[in-house]
Design an enzyme around this catalytic site. Structure first.
Site, PDB file in Angstrom:
ATOM      1  N   SER A 246       0.791  -1.163  -0.096  1.00 23.38           N
ATOM      2  CA  SER A 246       0.139  -0.033  -0.100  1.00 23.38           C
ATOM      3  C   SER A 246       0.913   1.210  -0.048  1.00 23.38           C
ATOM      4  CB  SER A 246      -1.163   0.072   1.183  1.00 23.38           C
ATOM      5  OG  SER A 246      -2.092   0.965   1.067  1.00 23.38           O
TER       6      SER A 246
ATOM      7  N   ASP B 120     -10.490  -4.492  -4.077  1.00 24.34           N
ATOM      8  CA  ASP B 120      -9.784  -3.562  -3.098  1.00 24.34           C
ATOM      9  C   ASP B 120     -10.747  -2.256  -3.113  1.00 24.34           C
ATOM     10  OD1 ASP B 120      -8.074  -1.498  -1.763  1.00 24.34           O
ATOM     11  OD2 ASP B 120      -6.189  -2.523  -2.571  1.00 24.34           O
TER      12      ASP B 120
ATOM     13  N   HIS C  81      -7.948  -5.325  -0.226  1.00 26.57           N
ATOM     14  CA  HIS C  81      -6.692  -4.551  -0.059  1.00 26.57           C
ATOM     15  C   HIS C  81      -5.507  -5.135   0.609  1.00 26.57           C
ATOM     16  CE1 HIS C  81      -4.337  -0.758  -0.016  1.00 26.57           C
ATOM     17  NE2 HIS C  81      -4.375  -0.796   1.361  1.00 26.57           N
TER      18      HIS C  81
END
Length: 252
Positions: free
Chosen positions: A98, A194, A224
């Site tokens: 991320s 996600d 995610h």
């Protein structure tokens, strides 16, 4: 090999597993840390295969000193550079989750001669400007500019603080609006379910990267976190599949 632990400059918590190279460096996401599921899965994999691994926490995250609200993309990239320079040797493969994917790209741009490859897990370069800011309502934008911080609901636990400093500093580190001059192998794992980083954001990154050895693996039902057993197996497979094809380091 037994994992070593310590604090860099008395501030940044780290854990290092000695082993063969190229080593792996795990860069956590926003409000995540080196004790997350993916980081620990990599630790166990590296311990079993004899591969070197560095995990660490940015300032204000996990076991590191500082307030989370005082951090920015620039300060956390500085933490990553400090850990990378002090705690690794030789060629390294960066594994960024991320926000850690954004920081991995910034780190690779600053140390191209040492970075042999990069793996992004739902990588989120430019998320402050491309994903966060457009999603705010006018009232939320006004509150952020007025109060300096906004607390957003999170499906992962307590509300997430977003600071004005984070948004403004993020503008100084944007990457996706110009070619990214990295030519090392890049592998991107992205869930199509996600809710935080849309899978089309990964396409923008693929298009921006200057190198040709870039592969995107879309997981249709992946979220995610990408922390299910099958996701972690894919991560292990990706890391090991990347290594035999690695050229001598340089990402430039």
């Amino acid at each position: 090999m037994r994992e070593e632990t310590g604090r860099l400059d008395g501030r940044l918590a780290w854990a290092r597993l000695p082993g063969r190279g190229p080593g792996l460096v795990f860069l956590p996401g926003y409000r995540s840390d080196m004790e997350g599921t993916k980081a620990l899965a990599l630790r166990d994999h590296c311990a079993a295969t004899g591969r070197a691994l560095l995990r660490f926490d940015y300032g204000g995250h996990g076991g590191s000193a500082g307030r989370f609200e005082d951090g920015t993309i620039g300060s956390w990239t500085g933490d990553a550079l400090a850990a990378f320079d002090a705690l690794t040797e030789g060629p390294q493969v960066l594994v960024g989750s991320s926000m850690g994917g954004w920081i991995a790209l910034l780190l690779a741009l600053r140390r191209p001669e040492r970075v042999a490859g990069l793996v992004g897990l739902a990588p989120a370069p430019d998320f402050t400007q491309a994903l966060m800011w457009p999603a705010f309502t006018p009232a939320q934008r006004d509150a952020l500019l007025r109060d300096g911080v906004l607390h957003l609901p999170s499906q992962y636990g307590e509300p997430t603080p977003v600071t004005r400093a984070l948004i403004e500093d993020g503008k100084r580190h944007l990457l996706l609006d110009a070619p990214i001059p990295l030519r090392c192998p890049v592998r991107i794992l992205q869930g199509m379910a996600d809710p935080d980083v849309p899978w089309r954001h990964a396409l923008r990154l693929v298009e921006a990267l200057a190198g040709d050895d870039v592969r995107l693996h879309l997981v249709k039902d992946g979220d995610h976190r990408l922390s299910r057993p099958q996701d972690l197996a894919l991560l292990r497979e990706t890391v090991e599949g990347l290594s035999p094809a690695l050229p001598p380091p340089g990402c430039a």
